[in-house]
Structure formats: structure tokens, C-alpha cells
Design a protein around this motif. Structure first.
Motif: not given
Length: 477
Positions: A159, A240, A457
Motif C-alpha cells: 500500500g 500504511a 494505496g
């Protein structure tokens, strides 16, 4: 391909221990395999029916334009196929290797539904991008113009890397912070090399570094640098981190030597493949060689563990799962691979404790499937008096992952989390309760697939770009 060349290929392929072609140094074989792979890719791609409703595309989290790049592959237009493939997927060579295609694109192929066997979409996707790297078609990241805004990304998993790629292509200054000494997250240390070769991940890391992404590795947020410091240094922040906290099994004897968590076991194995000195592996603590191995769990991580243990030379490998085969959460293809490699599955079995100060066995309770729960899934029920001991020298717990308590770990106030501990973020944008702070991937949706992290992402990067542009507009007024 001539009959003589094909025979030569078959003979070499038959003698290969694992069919891991990229690591072989036989030049003649590589030449033959390259020709064979091209033929097979075009053959499989030509099987696509170009159906009116491309279910393969709609069941791909990235909505990859699969029918069109299959058509281009069938026509031998590989460079165009690659360009179309990478337009929606930041890491197609990785997804082609590790996506559970049987649950996504291939499982929803119209040809598969009609009983004629699916188009091998994942293998074609992998082949397209591998060829693109070999031919130099994978262009370096060179933004059209540099921007002054900077984004800090916490987590160098799929991500975070997907967002870094997208933001850097727009000229944003990107710094990625990660606790490990190499980027890639679970792609590097959680997924075995026989499924995802580590040089494949490192190629993308090199591309990002060459493109201007700065990596700050061996960096624990909350210890080596504060979250507030990262936030103060950048115009926006993306969380992330993924989910790394292991679900534990509380049972008598669970603290015995020889009982390991899946992430520790897989990380040790992957570090060893990099040539690192891994004391826990050398001592035998996280090495399955010559041992009776029992893996507890039924997901893809459990499959990674059992297949790794086979390759390390375990005496026997068994997988305990409390439901039956039809109800396993992991990929059925992975289960089939494990069975073919000699793993024994002990269905409808749950651990109830462990024997020995250094583990010698797992106390097992036999189960049966009872009434369905609210989701419609049958719940396992205990069968009284059907307990027994499964002999073991190494037990690996692969029970899944949960989020770490980030607000407490990082000492940050105002970062809202859900009742499951995941970061609370807007569905479409990833915006959290903190201004300019976004979140993406497993830390938002819970433990999931690499392809979903890539999707998240990419979506978060688009939202961050919009946020930065709005902030610039307001500052100019």
C-alpha cells in the motif's frame, strides 16, 4: 517451437526440483524456456472469449483491463499489453505471482464457468511484466515537473509503495519510513521466495529509489522518530503500516519452547534467503529441518508455513484446521499445492494445549460443523471424548494478524480507531480524523490481500494529491 527443442525443454523441466526457472543458470534452457513461455502465453491469452461482461475484470480489485491485454498478448503485441496492464496496477509482476486468482479473476472467468478450464490470467500477467523488465520497457520514474509539497508514508509494504509510486510520478517529494531493514513489508519478509522471488520486489524498490523516493529504514515510529515529528516535517502523511500483531492461542503449555508465530518463522526463512545471519534459524529454533512440524491455521499464511517447512526438510508436516476443506479461508489452489508437496491436513481439529517444556505434541480436540452463524458459515462444535495428541517438535501458530494499537504505540492523540483497532478512515479517500493524515491498506480494512493494499494505496494517493492542491489554492488566496 521444433519437436527437438520441445523435447529438450520437457527433459530439463522434468529434472527441475521446483520449476523455478528464473534462478537456473542454464543458458540453453533459458533460451528454450523463453520461446516456450511466449508460445504458452499467446496460447492462453487467445483462449479469452472477449465476453460482453468481463467478470474477470469486475472481480479484480484493481479492475485491470484483462480482456484487452490478453488480446494484445495473443496478437504478440507484448509492449502494448504491458503498458495497458501497468496503467491500473503498480506491481503487475507481483500480483501475477501471489494474487489468489482462483478467488478473483480466474475464478470468475467465463470459460472456467462453462467447464473448459480458466484462462491462466495470473501467469500471463507475470509473463508480460517479466518480459517488460527484460526488454527495458519499464520506464524509470521521471516526473514532468517537481512539486514542493512532501508526503511522509509510514510503511513500505504494498500500500505504501503503491502510493509512493503514484505520488512521485506527480512530482511530490516522498519519504517512506519503515521498521525493517528492507522495504517491501510482508512481500519481502512474509511471503516465501518460492511464491515471490525477492529480487522481483527489490527491482521495484530500486525503481522507486532511482525515481527519487527517500527510504528511512530501521525506523520505528514512536521510538526512533515521533509521529508528530513526521507530521510536522511533511505536508501530508499516509499511514500504511499493515497489521503485524499476531493472534495468539491461549492454552496450557503455549509458552513451551518450539512454539513459534508464523511471522517470526517466515521472516527468519526469508532473511536466510537474503544471506543474512539468522541466529534463530542456525540454532534450529526457527528451522524445520528434521522435525515433525504442526501448523495451526487455515489461511494463506498457514499454507506459506507448511510449504516452507517442506522445503526446509521437515520429517513430516501437518496442518490443523478446525473446519473442513470447503470452509478454509485461504486459497484452494494453495491447499492443492501443499497437498501435492506432501503436507497432511487434519481437518475438523483444534488445539487445546501443548505437551512438554520443549514441545513434544499438540493436544487436539476433534470438531464437527454445527449450525451456521450470522454469516451463514457453519460453526465448529467440540466432539466430547475425541481428544488425542499430535506429535510435534515444532509448532507454528498461523492464526492471522490484528492491528497494533497505533495511538498508544505512537503516543498520538486524536487518531480515531474502530472497535477492531483498525484506523478509522473515510471509505473513498482514506482521510483519518487528523487533518492531512490518510490511511490505506490492511491498517484500515484489516488483514487482506496485497492487491487490495495496492488499490488502497493508489486511491489514497489520488486523495492526497487533491488535498495538497486544495491546500496550495488556499495558501495562494
Amino acid at each position: 517451437m521444433s519437436d527437438q527443442k520441445m523435447l529438450k525443454f520437457v527433459n530439463v523441466e522434468r529434472d527441475m526440483p521446483e520449476k523455478r526457472v528464473p534462478n537456473l543458470r542454464n543458458t540453453d534452457f533459458q533460451e528454450i524456456y523463453a520461446e516456450y513461455a511466449t508460445i504458452k502465453a499467446e496460447e492462453q491469452a487467445s483462449r479469452c472469449s472477449q465476453c460482453g461482461v468481463p467478470y474477470c475484470q469486475s472481480h479484480c480489485p484493481l479492475h485491470n483491463n484483462i480482456p484487452d491485454w490478453l488480446r494484445l498478448t495473443a496478437e504478440g503485441r507484448l509492449r502494448e499489453a504491458y503498458e495497458l496492464s501497468q496503467a491500473t496496477n503498480t506491481f503487475p509482476e507481483i500480483c501475477g505471482r501471489i494474487c489468489p486468482q482462483d478467488r478473483l479473476c480466474e475464478g470468475n472467468c467465463v470459460i472456467e464457468k462453462s467447464g473448459h478450464g480458466t484462462v491462466t490470467i495470473g501467469a500471463v500477467e507475470k509473463y508480460i511484466t517479466d518480459t517488460a523488465f527484460e526488454e527495458g520497457w519499464v520506464a524509470p520514474i521521471r516526473p514532468y515537473a517537481e512539486r514542493t509539497e512532501s508526503v511522509g508514508i509510514i510503511g513500505a509494504g504494498p500500500g505504501g509503495l503503491a502510493a509512493a509510486d503514484m505520488l512521485r510520478r506527480e512530482g511530490v517529494q516522498v519519504t517512506v519510513y519503515d521498521r525493517y531493514d528492507r522495504g517491501g513489508g510482508l512481500m519481502t519478509y512474509g511471503i516465501p521466495g518460492f511464491k515471490l522471488e525477492k529480487d522481483i520486489v527489490m527491482k521495484r524498490m530500486d525503481q522507486l529509489t532511482d525515481g527519487g523516493v527517500e527510504f528511512v529504514l530501521n525506523c520505528n515510529v514512536g521510538e526512533d522518530i515521533s509521529f508528530d515529528a513526521i507530521r510536522g516535517k511533511h505536508d501530508s502523511v499516509l499511514i500504511a503500516t499493515g497489521v503485524y500483531k499476531t493472534r495468539d492461542l491461549v492454552a496450557p503449555g503455549s509458552d513451551a519452547d518450539g512454539i513459534a508465530n508464523a511471522i517470526d518463522y517466515l521472516t527468519a526463512s526469508n532473511r536466510k534467503s537474503f544471506g543474512d545471519v539468522v541466529e534463530e534459524f542456525e540454532s534450529g529454533e526457527l528451522n524445520a529441518e528434521g522435525k515433525r512440524v504442526v501448523v495451526i491455521g487455515g489461511g494463506d499464511t498457514a499454507m506459506d508455513c507448511v510449504r516452507t517447512a517442506v522445503r526446509q526438510g521437515a520429517t513430516s508436516v501437518k496442518c490443523l484446521y478446525r473446519r473442513d476443506k470447503a470452509n478454509m479461508p485461504g486459497s484452494q489452489r494453495e491447499v492443492q499445492n501443499a497437498e501435492e508437496e506432501g503436507v497432511e491436513f487434519v481437518w475438523l481439529s483444534a488445539p487445546n494445549g501443548f505437551e512438554g517444556d520443549a514441545v513434544t505434541g499438540v493436544n487436539v480436540q476433534k470438531m464437527r460443523l454445527g449450525a451456521p452463524d450470522a454469516t451463514g458459515r457453519q460453526m465448529p462444535e467440540l466432539i466430547e471424548g475425541a481428544d488425542y495428541v499430535e506429535d510435534a517438535d515444532l509448532v507454528i501458530k498461523a492464526l492471522g494478524f490484528t492491528p497494533e494499537d497505533l495511538p498508544a504505540l505512537w503516543g498520538v492523540e486524536g487518531l480515531e480507531v474502530t472497535r477492531w483497532g483498525t484506523v478509522k478512515a473515510e471509505f473513498e479517500t482514506g482521510q483519518t480524523s487528523l487533518d492531512g493524515v490518510f490511511a490505506a491498506g490492511d491498517i484500515v480494512r484489516g488483514a487482506s490481500l496485497v492487491v487490495w493494499a495496492i488499490r488502497d494505496g493508489r486511491d489514497a494517493s489520488a486523495a492526497i494529491l487533491q488535498y495538497l492542491s486544495q491546500a496550495t489554492s488556499l495558501a495562494a488566496e
